[in-house]
Design an enzyme around this catalytic site. Sequence first.
Site, PDB file in Angstrom:
ATOM      1  N   GLU A 115      12.758  -3.075  30.666  1.00 15.83           N
ATOM      2  CA  GLU A 115      13.018  -3.745  29.390  1.00 15.83           C
ATOM      3  C   GLU A 115      13.400  -5.213  29.595  1.00 15.83           C
ATOM      4  O   GLU A 115      12.897  -6.093  28.905  1.00 15.83           O
ATOM      5  CB  GLU A 115      14.133  -3.001  28.644  1.00 15.83           C
ATOM      6  CG  GLU A 115      14.554  -3.610  27.323  1.00 15.83           C
ATOM      7  CD  GLU A 115      13.571  -3.392  26.188  1.00 15.83           C
ATOM      8  OE1 GLU A 115      13.837  -3.880  25.082  1.00 15.83           O
ATOM      9  OE2 GLU A 115      12.536  -2.734  26.400  1.00 15.83           O
TER      10      GLU A 115
ATOM     11  N   THR B  41       0.633  -8.662  15.319  1.00 15.79           N
ATOM     12  CA  THR B  41       1.547  -8.427  16.434  1.00 15.79           C
ATOM     13  C   THR B  41       1.756  -6.944  16.716  1.00 15.79           C
ATOM     14  O   THR B  41       2.294  -6.582  17.751  1.00 15.79           O
ATOM     15  CB  THR B  41       2.898  -9.125  16.186  1.00 15.79           C
ATOM     16  OG1 THR B  41       3.633  -9.195  17.402  1.00 15.79           O
ATOM     17  CG2 THR B  41       3.703  -8.413  15.103  1.00 15.79           C
TER      18      THR B  41
END
Length: 511
Positions: free
Chosen positions: A376, A502
């Site tokens: 992450e 997106t």
Amino acid sequence: MYISSLSLSLTALALVSPCTAYPQNRFSQPVLRTETDAQSRADTIKAAFTHAWDGYYQYAFPHDELHPVSNGYGDSRNGWGASAVDALSTAIIMHNATIVNQILDHIAEVDYSKTDSTVSLFETTIRYLAGMLSGYDLLKGPASDLVTNSSKVDVLLTQSKNLADVLKFAFDTPSGVPYNNLNITSGGNDGATTNGLAVTGTLALEWTRLSDLTGDPTYANLSQKAESYLLNPQPKSAEPFPGLVGSNINIATGQFADAQVSWNGGDDSYYEYLIKMYVYDPKRFGLYKDRWVAAAQSTIQHLASHPSTRPDLTFLASYNNGKLGLSSQHLTCFDGGSFLLGGTVLDRDDFINFGLDLVNGCHDTYNSTLTGIGPETFSWDSSSVPSSQQALYESAGFYITSGAYILRPEVIESFYYAWRVTGQETYREWIWNAFSAINNYCRTGSGFAGLTNVNAANGGNRYDNQESFLFAEVMKYSYLAFSEDADWQTQKGSGNKFVFNTEAHPMRVST
């Protein structure tokens, strides 16, 4: 055992020594794949999509997402069936008429004026509004043979308008910069004084497309007025380098509240949409392109950063008040794809080459963990390397600050653009390796779960949540790399007939 939510404690997860998950990627050329090989891989990805859909449909539909460990469900996106709407464009591209019709039947029944929870203008726009508009464009265009009942397709546009009409009060502010967190029952908001760069700057494509399809300019005007403050930033101090702007905008005045610059989450898709609006309509959105070019050139000059142990790698730093932040995110790894798209559309080899450098850097975050999946968040600040990760930093050029993986798509997304722009088989292999790792470590009996630690054996524990963007993005970008050429595929040069929002929903370009 599973953990149900991402917590800050992940930064303290124990991390093991590095393992080169796919060493062949670094040292040998991939074998050129035949069309039979590509079709086999495409079929495998389609089967994984169907597996995730079947589990969602059995245990969670019509709720927002499946909990793939406990076989429960969640409603984090207002209970309107986010996974179903997000899955629509992928199901269309995969030519799965059964799933497409299930989703169309669901969308026809949604009442977007009713929810018990706060509505995010940003998330609702990129998932629900874009998912429906994309489905409409695809089913009215290159996939028109998939659904024979045209009225079912028309509902997508009707519901898109219904949703936008529910949301548009968000823009009713002194400046036109919208609130993001809305109470659609009361017409209220969370009382915020600022809105974020990405949240404000990631509306124009969807709301403009809605206006172009309905002939009602209201929606485009609202989103473009909000965007106008980002294109002409005030005060000038909010733009420390040409094209690179701060992170927060005052809702009352439209002026920037800071000059913190990054391509990380919170800022990311503002830059993404600048070049995509130009792809959508180069005549109307030339200024957007100019701002992207300025931002891209400044990024190369001021934000490109190379780890001390791996100077061959390129990551993007952040910038604040004269200081560079040497950390990045999985979210940021869309950046290579943005440079590649802009480079091919504008015929700029410098942008293409820099985009490939960014792709290679993000690939290293995958290639250097035990699972073959990137973390992450990560850093390459040599002054803060934990002793337990010194070996990883020496070998890979980064160390992990959060080992989580919540089914994010950005690295595969940039691999996809690299494949489409260069045609080099290497990038398709990287997509396959990433998909295979996700299929291996994240797959459960009913779907796909996130991992707590990509650099631990078996990825650590599991998050009991299957984000809707697994359907919209991870599965779509993976599949597109191995499926046939089509109108919705990204093209070299300026020949694009569709542009991805997106959330990876392809919308037909205006021209």
